[in-house]
Design a protein around this motif. Sequence first.
Motif, PDB file in Angstrom:
ATOM      1  N   THR A 197      -3.380  -0.153   1.598  1.00  0.00           N
ATOM      2  CA  THR A 197      -3.731  -1.574   1.481  1.00  0.00           C
ATOM      3  C   THR A 197      -5.095  -1.810   0.844  1.00  0.00           C
ATOM      4  OG1 THR A 197      -4.696  -1.599   3.720  1.00  0.00           O
ATOM      5  CG2 THR A 197      -2.357  -2.155   3.519  1.00  0.00           C
ATOM      6  N   GLN A 205      -2.899  -7.700   2.554  1.00  0.00           N
ATOM      7  CA  GLN A 205      -3.060  -6.544   3.440  1.00  0.00           C
ATOM      8  C   GLN A 205      -2.405  -6.790   4.787  1.00  0.00           C
ATOM      9  OE1 GLN A 205      -7.058  -5.132   3.971  1.00  0.00           O
ATOM     10  NE2 GLN A 205      -7.474  -5.011   1.782  1.00  0.00           N
ATOM     11  N   SER A 206      -2.652  -7.955   5.370  1.00  0.00           N
ATOM     12  CA  SER A 206      -2.094  -8.235   6.697  1.00  0.00           C
ATOM     13  C   SER A 206      -0.579  -8.277   6.653  1.00  0.00           C
ATOM     14  CB  SER A 206      -2.653  -9.557   7.236  1.00  0.00           C
ATOM     15  OG  SER A 206      -2.283 -10.646   6.398  1.00  0.00           O
ATOM     16  N   LEU A 209       0.626  -4.622   6.488  1.00  0.00           N
ATOM     17  CA  LEU A 209       0.435  -3.933   7.767  1.00  0.00           C
ATOM     18  C   LEU A 209       1.472  -4.378   8.789  1.00  0.00           C
ATOM     19  CD1 LEU A 209      -3.465  -4.002   8.048  1.00  0.00           C
ATOM     20  CD2 LEU A 209      -2.016  -2.023   7.537  1.00  0.00           C
ATOM     21  N   THR A 227      -7.514   5.751   5.953  1.00  0.00           N
ATOM     22  CA  THR A 227      -8.259   4.566   5.548  1.00  0.00           C
ATOM     23  C   THR A 227      -9.735   4.743   5.878  1.00  0.00           C
ATOM     24  OG1 THR A 227      -8.429   2.143   5.774  1.00  0.00           O
ATOM     25  CG2 THR A 227      -7.897   3.392   7.758  1.00  0.00           C
ATOM     26  N   VAL A 232      -8.503  -2.035   9.950  1.00  0.00           N
ATOM     27  CA  VAL A 232      -7.097  -1.723   9.690  1.00  0.00           C
ATOM     28  C   VAL A 232      -6.582  -0.741  10.734  1.00  0.00           C
ATOM     29  CG1 VAL A 232      -5.526  -0.581   8.075  1.00  0.00           C
ATOM     30  CG2 VAL A 232      -7.219  -2.220   7.230  1.00  0.00           C
TER      31      VAL A 232
END
Length: 342
Positions: A197, A205-206, A209, A227, A232
């Motif tokens: 991400t 990104q959210s 995820l 990461t 995250v």
Amino acid sequence: MSSPAQESRWETLETSDPLLSVRNLEKYFPITEGLFQRHVGDVKAVDGVSVDIQRGETHGLVGESGCGKSTLLETMIGLQSPTGGEVYFRGQPLTELSKGEMQDLRKEVQIVFQNPDSSLNSRMTVERIVGEPLHIHSGATDRQITARTLDLIHDVGLNTEHLGRFPHELSGGQKQRVAIARALATNPSLVVLDEPTSALDVSVQSQILNMLNRLKEEHDLTYVFVTHDLSVVRHIADRVSVMYLGNVVERGLVSDLFEDPKHPYTKALLSAVPVPDPDYDDTDDIILAGDVPDPSNPPSGCRFHTRCPIAEEECAEGFPEFETHGDTEVRCIRVDENTDLT
């Protein structure tokens, strides 16, 4: 729809914990010079790492850029040949597998890379990209592969209309969804994600995820998630290993890591996480001095002692072994004394 690629020798092995185990893993890159390329040293990208990945968990690997996370990831799944140590998948050492058994392993272990622009073939349509693993690893008919591809595209939140598009016709988030669909094509048990991400907008990104969390439950997956973004990790991981200069310095449950970090380096990483509060007082933030040492010439003793705010002479004499503190394991001789690092 179940794919024929799901059937492999790994299906017949007794399920055991951990799913993947790394023991004293080393990956060195030789340094050469001169006309005859004389070997003068090594870049110690991974230097004696041991970690267990339990079935059904999401295990995070975190640390600064250049600490060896991605190299560890590639070595543990066979994309890089280890310099030393051993990797076990369901109890089987990878170094002892035949070519055919390694081919079977490819069905069980898949990877999602950081940048979909470089990991997706620009000359292939989405349908060909997602279906390619099935053409390689299964005896499915074209009709079965088409149906499986359509199911996967829907699983990752794309539509039928995306099948005929090329990567350049997709947004960054859509490209990464295609890469994830491709990774799921062979029904793997382990998916490794190398900062999947970091190249995406925060809002995207959210979404990615949350989708990964859903897919993990629906497909009974195990994740290894690399990461440098601790926020995250907090959102997606169950357990975490903190890396510094090719070594793991702390490992344990994510909840313990955020509530009660033990290693000075972990505390410094958490201190660097942005706080969404305009009135936040940053006077207690931990600022590390200096740069990450050269991995071709790492410091003696604890690798972190050259930047550690509480280091003593003893820290340079030997690299401490892991000590257990509750559910956390940490490599620091001053773990009981580093409550206040400021």
